[in-house]
Design a protein around this motif. Sequence first.
Motif, PDB file in Angstrom:
ATOM      1  N   ASN A 248      49.038  37.692  42.641  1.00 12.50           N
ATOM      2  CA  ASN A 248      48.213  36.568  43.093  1.00 12.50           C
ATOM      3  C   ASN A 248      48.174  36.550  44.622  1.00 12.50           C
ATOM      4  N   TYR A 249      47.015  36.800  45.199  1.00  9.26           N
ATOM      5  CA  TYR A 249      46.927  36.818  46.650  1.00  9.26           C
ATOM      6  C   TYR A 249      46.310  35.537  47.182  1.00  9.26           C
TER       7      TYR A 249
ATOM      8  N   SER B  37      42.833  38.116  50.661  1.00 14.01           N
ATOM      9  CA  SER B  37      42.592  39.557  50.483  1.00 14.01           C
ATOM     10  C   SER B  37      41.382  39.968  51.297  1.00 14.01           C
TER      11      SER B  37
ATOM     12  N   ARG C  37      38.991  43.336  52.025  1.00 16.45           N
ATOM     13  CA  ARG C  37      38.672  44.690  51.565  1.00 16.45           C
ATOM     14  C   ARG C  37      37.551  45.270  52.424  1.00 16.45           C
TER      15      ARG C  37
ATOM     16  N   THR D  85      41.590  46.373  55.599  1.00 14.06           N
ATOM     17  CA  THR D  85      42.013  46.012  54.245  1.00 14.06           C
ATOM     18  C   THR D  85      43.446  45.488  54.322  1.00 14.06           C
TER      19      THR D  85
ATOM     20  N   ASP E  91      46.312  42.370  52.336  1.00 13.79           N
ATOM     21  CA  ASP E  91      46.577  41.312  51.356  1.00 13.79           C
ATOM     22  C   ASP E  91      47.728  40.449  51.854  1.00 13.79           C
TER      23      ASP E  91
ATOM     24  N   ALA F 121      50.211  37.762  49.991  1.00 13.07           N
ATOM     25  CA  ALA F 121      50.575  37.127  48.712  1.00 13.07           C
ATOM     26  C   ALA F 121      50.866  35.647  48.929  1.00 13.07           C
TER      27      ALA F 121
ATOM     28  N   ASN G  71      38.567  37.346  50.102  1.00  8.44           N
ATOM     29  CA  ASN G  71      38.839  36.378  49.041  1.00  8.44           C
ATOM     30  C   ASN G  71      39.998  35.470  49.433  1.00  8.44           C
TER      31      ASN G  71
END
Length: 126
Positions: free
Chosen positions: A2-3, A6, A8, A24, A26, A28, A62
């Motif tokens: 579950n981030y 994020s 990309r 890119t 992430d 968490a 996101n």
Amino acid sequence: MNYALSLRNVSGSYGATAALHNITLDVAVGEVVALLGANGAGKTSTLRAICHMMIRPQGSINLFGQSIANKSTEQIARLGVGHVPDGRGTFLSLAVEETSALAASHDEMSRAWMPSSLESTTTSPD
Ligand SMILES: Nc1ncnc2c1ncn2[C@@H]1O[C@H](COP(=O)(O)OP(=O)(O)O)[C@@H](O)[C@H]1O
Ligand SMILES: [Mg+2]
């Protein structure tokens, strides 16, 4: 996984000047991530791209699994992103401490990370 955040292949530019090339990364939920780099590497521009401030990024970003592609800066802030700019900030009359408290004031998780000396200065925006 579950981030909370994020990115990309995020790219971005200031007009014709490219500043970000395929970022890119992430973050968490509950994780603390520091972005390190030389002067001019693109740290500030990455944060601006996440908040849609000055840079309208390409690629995908996101927040908690939800795309922010069509969101305004205000909507992104309401989703939980607190951006404390360095140098000449958004609120020129506020000190760094006050700006940090304001950024964290709407979000329980952000408040949990704040030093207890700042907690008393935070209030809920509603
Ligand atoms: N407002 C701006 N207009 C045009 N180019 C900019 C602007 N801000 C930063 N840049 C350029 O974007 C690139 C990344 O800069 P920046 O994100 O400020 O790096 P950092 O925060 O890592 O020092 C640099 O080439 C810088 O010159
Ligand atoms: Mg910077």
